[in-house]
Design a protein around this motif. Structure first.
Motif, PDB file in Angstrom:
ATOM      1  N   TRP A  30       0.831  -1.207   0.000  1.00 18.93           N
ATOM      2  CA  TRP A  30       0.000   0.000   0.000  1.00 18.93           C
ATOM      3  C   TRP A  30       0.869   1.263   0.000  1.00 18.93           C
ATOM      4  CZ3 TRP A  30      -5.510   0.496   0.829  1.00 18.93           C
ATOM      5  CH2 TRP A  30      -6.191  -0.729   0.855  1.00 18.93           C
ATOM      6  N   SER A  31       2.181   1.119  -0.002  1.00 19.90           N
ATOM      7  CA  SER A  31       3.103   2.255   0.126  1.00 19.90           C
ATOM      8  C   SER A  31       3.046   3.220  -1.043  1.00 19.90           C
ATOM      9  CB  SER A  31       4.537   1.752   0.289  1.00 19.90           C
ATOM     10  OG  SER A  31       4.617   0.874   1.387  1.00 19.90           O
ATOM     11  N   THR A  32       2.520   2.785  -2.173  1.00 24.93           N
ATOM     12  CA  THR A  32       2.454   3.641  -3.353  1.00 24.93           C
ATOM     13  C   THR A  32       1.318   4.653  -3.280  1.00 24.93           C
ATOM     14  OG1 THR A  32       1.104   2.010  -4.497  1.00 24.93           O
ATOM     15  CG2 THR A  32       3.493   1.909  -4.847  1.00 24.93           C
ATOM     16  N   THR A  89      -5.543  -7.335   8.530  1.00 23.32           N
ATOM     17  CA  THR A  89      -4.551  -6.469   9.173  1.00 23.32           C
ATOM     18  C   THR A  89      -3.710  -5.762   8.128  1.00 23.32           C
ATOM     19  OG1 THR A  89      -4.416  -7.947  11.075  1.00 23.32           O
ATOM     20  CG2 THR A  89      -2.601  -6.408  10.772  1.00 23.32           C
ATOM     21  N   LEU A  90      -3.598  -4.447   8.297  1.00 17.54           N
ATOM     22  CA  LEU A  90      -2.692  -3.634   7.497  1.00 17.54           C
ATOM     23  C   LEU A  90      -1.534  -3.226   8.401  1.00 17.54           C
ATOM     24  CD1 LEU A  90      -5.411  -1.456   5.817  1.00 17.54           C
ATOM     25  CD2 LEU A  90      -3.819  -2.914   4.581  1.00 17.54           C
ATOM     26  N   ARG A  91      -0.326  -3.553   8.002  1.00 13.79           N
ATOM     27  CA  ARG A  91       0.857  -3.224   8.800  1.00 13.79           C
ATOM     28  C   ARG A  91       1.589  -2.040   8.188  1.00 13.79           C
ATOM     29  NH1 ARG A  91       4.350  -7.952  10.574  1.00 13.79           N
ATOM     30  NH2 ARG A  91       2.842  -7.819  12.269  1.00 13.79           N
ATOM     31  N   VAL A  92       1.765  -0.991   8.991  1.00 12.45           N
ATOM     32  CA  VAL A  92       2.565   0.161   8.601  1.00 12.45           C
ATOM     33  C   VAL A  92       3.878   0.017   9.360  1.00 12.45           C
ATOM     34  CG1 VAL A  92       2.697   2.666   8.496  1.00 12.45           C
ATOM     35  CG2 VAL A  92       0.482   1.533   8.285  1.00 12.45           C
ATOM     36  N   ARG A 101       1.581  -2.812   4.238  1.00  8.83           N
ATOM     37  CA  ARG A 101       1.189  -4.054   3.563  1.00  8.83           C
ATOM     38  C   ARG A 101       0.000  -4.658   4.298  1.00  8.83           C
ATOM     39  NH1 ARG A 101       7.165  -5.327   3.783  1.00  8.83           N
ATOM     40  NH2 ARG A 101       7.937  -4.675   1.761  1.00  8.83           N
ATOM     41  N   GLY A 102      -0.830  -5.343   3.529  1.00  5.61           N
ATOM     42  CA  GLY A 102      -1.978  -6.011   4.127  1.00  5.61           C
ATOM     43  C   GLY A 102      -1.854  -7.510   4.022  1.00  5.61           C
ATOM     44  N   ASN A 103      -2.489  -8.218   4.967  1.00  3.12           N
ATOM     45  CA  ASN A 103      -2.533  -9.670   4.827  1.00  3.12           C
ATOM     46  C   ASN A 103      -3.552 -10.011   3.740  1.00  3.12           C
ATOM     47  OD1 ASN A 103      -4.927  -9.240   6.214  1.00  3.12           O
ATOM     48  ND2 ASN A 103      -4.394 -10.518   7.952  1.00  3.12           N
TER      49      ASN A 103
END
Length: 194
Positions: free
Chosen positions: A93-95, A151-154, A129-131
């Protein structure tokens, strides 16, 4: 015999200034404070960037949920490379991401579907990123419920942060609520959430 005195002077006049020893002590103290303060400042800066990125993503999810409830239609948040279409590639999701009114419910933005929010790419040392359930998008029903939980991990790869302060996990429940937790320890490679 009376002595004459000048107001403000109490004895022999002395030259104002500092000695070489005082100057060296001040420089040494300044160097010590800089040595101790710079790593702390770098840690605080990296922590602030991580918090800002997690807050931005969490706010986008909250906006999509509230818009779905308010307008009575499905809203979706999806990863986006160009801030106009959804990206279905990797879990990153970093973009950046977009929030849009998903009129046809396919979780992919069509040209006729209005974009509510555009978020640009995260700083280079921050990943999101997400699972599997939330790898590319999150969609909310008009009731506010999420179509998928996950879960979205930042995560920050900044060297100034230790492994126990490196991540914020945004846990999305089926009810559509987002809970933010710190998961630790997480390596600087910032692995995907499970």
């Amino acid at each position: 015999m009376q002595r004459m005195s000048t107001p403000g002077l109490q004895g022999p006049a002395e030259a104002a200034g500092i000695t070489l020893l005082e100057l060296l002590l001040a420089v040494a103290l300044l160097a010590l404070l800089a040595t101790l303060g710079i790593p702390s400042f770098q840690r605080q800066l990296a922590s602030s960037r991580l918090s800002a990125a997690a807050n931005d993503l969490g706010s986008a999810l909250a906006l999509a949920r509230s818009q779905a409830i308010q307008k009575g239609v499905r809203f979706t948040v999806c990863r986006s490379l160009d801030q106009s279409e959804c990206d279905t590639g990797a879990r990153d999701w970093s973009t950046g991401w977009i929030v849009f009114q998903d009129d046809n419910g396919n979780r992919t933005r069509e040209a006729s579907e209005a974009i509510t929010l555009v978020a640009h790419a995260l700083p280079a040392d921050i990943t999101a990123r997400g699972n599997a359930p939330v790898a590319s998008n999150v969609s909310f029903r008009p009731s506010g419920e999420a179509l998928q939980a996950g879960t979205l991990r930042v995560c920050s790869s900044a060297a100034a942060l230790g492994d126990s302060h490196r991540t914020s996990d945004l846990i999305l429940t089926n009810s559509g609520r987002v809970v933010t937790v710190r998961s630790s320890p997480v390596l600087s490679t910032c692995p995907n959430p499970t």
